[in-house]
Design a protein around this motif. Structure first.
Motif, PDB file in Angstrom:
ATOM      1  N   PHE A 115      40.670 -66.733 -39.395  1.00 44.38           N
ATOM      2  CA  PHE A 115      39.347 -66.134 -39.178  1.00 44.38           C
ATOM      3  C   PHE A 115      38.248 -67.137 -39.523  1.00 44.38           C
ATOM      4  N   GLY A 116      38.442 -67.872 -40.610  1.00 43.54           N
ATOM      5  CA  GLY A 116      37.464 -68.886 -40.989  1.00 43.54           C
ATOM      6  C   GLY A 116      37.368 -70.008 -39.978  1.00 43.54           C
ATOM      7  N   VAL A 117      38.510 -70.429 -39.448  1.00 41.42           N
ATOM      8  CA  VAL A 117      38.517 -71.481 -38.424  1.00 41.42           C
ATOM      9  C   VAL A 117      37.827 -71.007 -37.154  1.00 41.42           C
ATOM     10  N   MET A 118      38.178 -69.801 -36.716  1.00 42.25           N
ATOM     11  CA  MET A 118      37.596 -69.293 -35.466  1.00 42.25           C
ATOM     12  C   MET A 118      36.105 -68.984 -35.606  1.00 42.25           C
ATOM     13  N   LYS A 119      35.632 -68.768 -36.827  1.00 42.61           N
ATOM     14  CA  LYS A 119      34.189 -68.621 -37.043  1.00 42.61           C
ATOM     15  C   LYS A 119      33.476 -69.922 -36.674  1.00 42.61           C
ATOM     16  N   LEU A 120      34.043 -71.049 -37.047  1.00 41.35           N
ATOM     17  CA  LEU A 120      33.473 -72.345 -36.681  1.00 41.35           C
ATOM     18  C   LEU A 120      33.516 -72.569 -35.175  1.00 41.35           C
ATOM     19  N   VAL A 121      34.571 -72.063 -34.539  1.00 40.08           N
ATOM     20  CA  VAL A 121      34.666 -72.165 -33.074  1.00 40.08           C
ATOM     21  C   VAL A 121      33.553 -71.345 -32.436  1.00 40.08           C
ATOM     22  N   GLU A 122      33.356 -70.121 -32.883  1.00 35.09           N
ATOM     23  CA  GLU A 122      32.294 -69.280 -32.332  1.00 35.09           C
ATOM     24  C   GLU A 122      30.917 -69.906 -32.530  1.00 35.09           C
ATOM     25  N   GLN A 123      30.732 -70.584 -33.638  1.00 34.48           N
ATOM     26  CA  GLN A 123      29.447 -71.222 -33.922  1.00 34.48           C
ATOM     27  C   GLN A 123      29.247 -72.519 -33.153  1.00 34.48           C
ATOM     28  N   GLY A 124      30.280 -72.934 -32.418  1.00 33.27           N
ATOM     29  CA  GLY A 124      30.183 -74.157 -31.631  1.00 33.27           C
ATOM     30  C   GLY A 124      30.309 -75.424 -32.464  1.00 33.27           C
ATOM     31  N   LYS A 125      30.782 -75.293 -33.702  1.00 34.44           N
ATOM     32  CA  LYS A 125      30.893 -76.459 -34.580  1.00 34.44           C
ATOM     33  C   LYS A 125      32.198 -77.218 -34.373  1.00 34.44           C
ATOM     34  N   VAL A 238      34.018 -65.093 -44.697  1.00 35.43           N
ATOM     35  CA  VAL A 238      35.060 -64.097 -44.395  1.00 35.43           C
ATOM     36  C   VAL A 238      35.068 -62.969 -45.425  1.00 35.43           C
ATOM     37  N   PHE A 239      35.227 -63.301 -46.690  1.00 37.46           N
ATOM     38  CA  PHE A 239      35.393 -62.253 -47.702  1.00 37.46           C
ATOM     39  C   PHE A 239      34.156 -61.372 -47.850  1.00 37.46           C
ATOM     40  N   VAL A 240      32.992 -61.982 -47.979  1.00 35.20           N
ATOM     41  CA  VAL A 240      31.764 -61.189 -48.173  1.00 35.20           C
ATOM     42  C   VAL A 240      31.446 -60.333 -46.953  1.00 35.20           C
ATOM     43  N   PRO A 241      31.475 -60.876 -45.728  1.00 34.06           N
ATOM     44  CA  PRO A 241      31.179 -60.027 -44.555  1.00 34.06           C
ATOM     45  C   PRO A 241      32.160 -58.872 -44.375  1.00 34.06           C
ATOM     46  N   LEU A 242      33.417 -59.060 -44.773  1.00 34.50           N
ATOM     47  CA  LEU A 242      34.417 -57.999 -44.620  1.00 34.50           C
ATOM     48  C   LEU A 242      34.533 -57.128 -45.871  1.00 34.50           C
ATOM     49  N   ASP A 243      33.683 -57.381 -46.848  1.00 34.33           N
ATOM     50  CA  ASP A 243      33.675 -56.617 -48.090  1.00 34.33           C
ATOM     51  C   ASP A 243      35.008 -56.723 -48.834  1.00 34.33           C
ATOM     52  N   MET A 244      35.607 -57.900 -48.763  1.00 31.34           N
ATOM     53  CA  MET A 244      36.851 -58.164 -49.488  1.00 31.34           C
ATOM     54  C   MET A 244      36.466 -58.674 -50.880  1.00 31.34           C
ATOM     55  N   GLN A 245      36.078 -57.758 -51.743  1.00 30.86           N
ATOM     56  CA  GLN A 245      35.420 -58.097 -53.000  1.00 30.86           C
ATOM     57  C   GLN A 245      36.333 -58.761 -54.023  1.00 30.86           C
ATOM     58  N   SER A 246      37.624 -58.507 -53.945  1.00 30.12           N
ATOM     59  CA  SER A 246      38.550 -59.032 -54.949  1.00 30.12           C
ATOM     60  C   SER A 246      39.266 -60.299 -54.509  1.00 30.12           C
ATOM     61  N   SER A 247      39.269 -60.582 -53.218  1.00 29.07           N
ATOM     62  CA  SER A 247      40.076 -61.680 -52.677  1.00 29.07           C
ATOM     63  C   SER A 247      39.561 -63.034 -53.146  1.00 29.07           C
ATOM     64  N   VAL A 303      32.477 -60.832 -38.827  1.00 26.83           N
ATOM     65  CA  VAL A 303      32.937 -62.224 -38.852  1.00 26.83           C
ATOM     66  C   VAL A 303      33.122 -62.753 -37.440  1.00 26.83           C
ATOM     67  N   LEU A 304      33.928 -62.073 -36.633  1.00 33.81           N
ATOM     68  CA  LEU A 304      34.256 -62.557 -35.294  1.00 33.81           C
ATOM     69  C   LEU A 304      33.959 -61.491 -34.244  1.00 33.81           C
ATOM     70  N   SER A 305      33.688 -61.949 -33.037  1.00 32.55           N
ATOM     71  CA  SER A 305      33.463 -61.034 -31.924  1.00 32.55           C
ATOM     72  C   SER A 305      34.783 -60.430 -31.472  1.00 32.55           C
ATOM     73  N   GLU A 306      34.701 -59.308 -30.789  1.00 31.17           N
ATOM     74  CA  GLU A 306      35.905 -58.659 -30.261  1.00 31.17           C
ATOM     75  C   GLU A 306      36.632 -59.585 -29.294  1.00 31.17           C
ATOM     76  N   LYS A 307      35.887 -60.341 -28.509  1.00 27.38           N
ATOM     77  CA  LYS A 307      36.483 -61.269 -27.546  1.00 27.38           C
ATOM     78  C   LYS A 307      37.321 -62.334 -28.254  1.00 27.38           C
ATOM     79  N   THR A 308      36.800 -62.866 -29.350  1.00 29.39           N
ATOM     80  CA  THR A 308      37.533 -63.886 -30.105  1.00 29.39           C
ATOM     81  C   THR A 308      38.792 -63.308 -30.735  1.00 29.39           C
TER      82      THR A 308
END
Length: 427
Positions: A115-125, A238-247, A303-308
């Motif tokens: 998910f973290g890697v594909m976030k960079l892909v979506e951002q065009g980085k 990833v963790f903050v946007p998905l509310d994964m507070q303990s991870s 974090v990611l679009s449905e398409k991604t």
């Protein structure tokens, strides 16, 4: 005497032929029954699920019996139905665990990292199909007989990069210094019996070969492109946007009261190893947090679009034309048309086993986190797949062997008994 002998030899073949036909019929019927049982075993239509009842409560009750029959130190389990957690189960022989207890999840780290890697892909980085070496400055793939430019983010995510490291990381004891990412990729000190060198040893994109080092390269990629530590980036993106507070990828900063005790197969406890290869093996999470991540794969998320997300679940690698891996997750449905199950398992470190799987079609899933047993979590997840959608794995087949053997023998007895009765009636 000559006449009598001729009469005997003329009549004997008729009697033998009847016996031969009767015996042949019995043998063919027994053979047909054997083939039927064998096909039912392989195809799965004769196999019985762990419970015949269609409820989450019944499934968990059935798994409780499995836990009673084998040693496991602790278990945290959650079932997802229609996109929501429907039932949970927690077990421990000592310190209680619950939905907020942190477990080491081993290779499930790879799925979350994707998910973290594909976030960079979506951002065009970064580009999925650009040579990964083009993004790296702190370390580069060593020269080999193959073209390193074919090693891309896509091939690293899908285990088709050509890397032959064979990692599985053992990690480092809490009092040991860990390697840097660059040192680990050059030669992992915690490789155990594996090769441990991140080098291309077969033609990239040509086949599937599981690679821990591939995800350590992705960890380095995230740091280089984002300008943040891997832990900071994954928490923020990833963790903050998905509310994964303990991870966390840094469990040593967490309160010990939140951590599950780490049991080994000999029923003792130990401290958990720490990792350089965080992206491949270093995540600590809870059933509460992991359920949020899994639900993000079947619904809108921050974090990611449905398409991604849909792209990530498409098959990238195959074994004998069977779908194996997408962009970060295993593909469990194989050729089944009624389901689309993705996820990941994790294991190792004497003895951690974790499993997280979700059906993108029915929006149902399972999470099992445990320590103290090499395969309890994975086997329960396998049982869930058969119970839910009828996909039979090795675990289900093994559990049904005695039942099918009994069925086979009963069939033999019935066939022989009926055949003998019919033959006697015909005399």
């Amino acid at each position: 005497m000559a006449f009598a002998n001729n009469h005997f030899y003329q009549q004997q073949p008729v009697i033998d032929m009847k016996k031969f036909k009767n015996i042949a019929f019995i043998i063919l019927t027994l053979l047909a029954w054997t083939v039927f049982i064998g096909y039912g075993f392989i195809d799965g239509f004769l196999l019985r699920p762990i419970t015949s009842q269609d409820s989450a409560e019944a499934f968990i009750d059935a798994t409780k019996q499995k836990i009673k029959n084998e040693f496991v130190g602790n278990v945290a389990m959650a079932l997802i139905e229609n996109g929501k957690v429907s039932e949970t189960f927690f077990y421990s022989i000592d310190r209680p665990v619950n939905e907020n207890t942190l477990f080491p999840v081993a290779s499930i780290s790879k799925w979350v990292t994707s998910f973290g890697v594909m976030k960079l892909v979506e951002q065009g980085k970064i580009d999925l199909d650009k040579p990964v070496d083009d993004y790296l400055t702190r370390w580069h793939l060593p020269k080999s007989e193959f073209d390193n430019k074919k090693v891309t983010v896509r091939t690293l995510l899908s285990h088709s990069s050509g890397l032959i490291d064979d990692l599985g990381y053992d990690g480092f004891a809490t009092d040991e210094a860990i390697q840097t990412i660059e040192e680990s990729l050059t030669k992992a000190a915690d490789a155990g019996s594996a090769n441990g060198v991140a080098i291309v040893g077969y033609e990239p994109k040509s086949k599937y070969m599981y690679s821990g080092a591939g995800y350590t390269i992705l960890q380095l990629l995230i740091e280089e492109v984002s300008g943040q530590s891997f832990q900071e980036y994954m928490s923020k993106e990833v963790f903050v946007p998905l509310d994964m507070q303990s991870s966390t990828f840094d469990y040593l900063k967490e309160s010990n009261s939140q951590l599950a005790q780490i049991y080994t197969v000999d029923k003792t406890t130990r401290k958990m190893n720490k990792f350089t290869a965080l992206a491949a093996a270093g995540l600590y999470t809870t059933t509460n947090d992991l359920s949020k991540f899994m639900i993000a794969n079947i619904s809108e998320n921050d974090v990611l679009s449905e398409k991604t997300v849909q792209k990530m679940s498409k098959a990238e690698t195959f074994i004998n034309n069977t779908k194996v891996y997408g962009l970060g997750s295993h593909l469990y449905s194989q050729d089944d048309k009624e389901s689309n199950i993705i996820g990941h398992d994790g294991s190792g470190n004497d003895a951690i086993n974790t499993a997280a799987r979700i059906d993108l079609k029915s929006k149902s899933g399972i999470i099992v986190l445990e320590t103290g047993n090499w395969n309890m979590a994975s086997s329960i997840a396998d049982e869930w797949m058969f119970w839910k959608v009828g996909i039979a794995d090795y675990v289900v087949m093994q559990r049904n062997k005695s039942y099918l053997l009994t069925l086979l023998i009963i069939g033999y007895i019935v066939i022989i008994g009926i055949s003998v009765f019919i033959i006697r009636k015909m005399k």
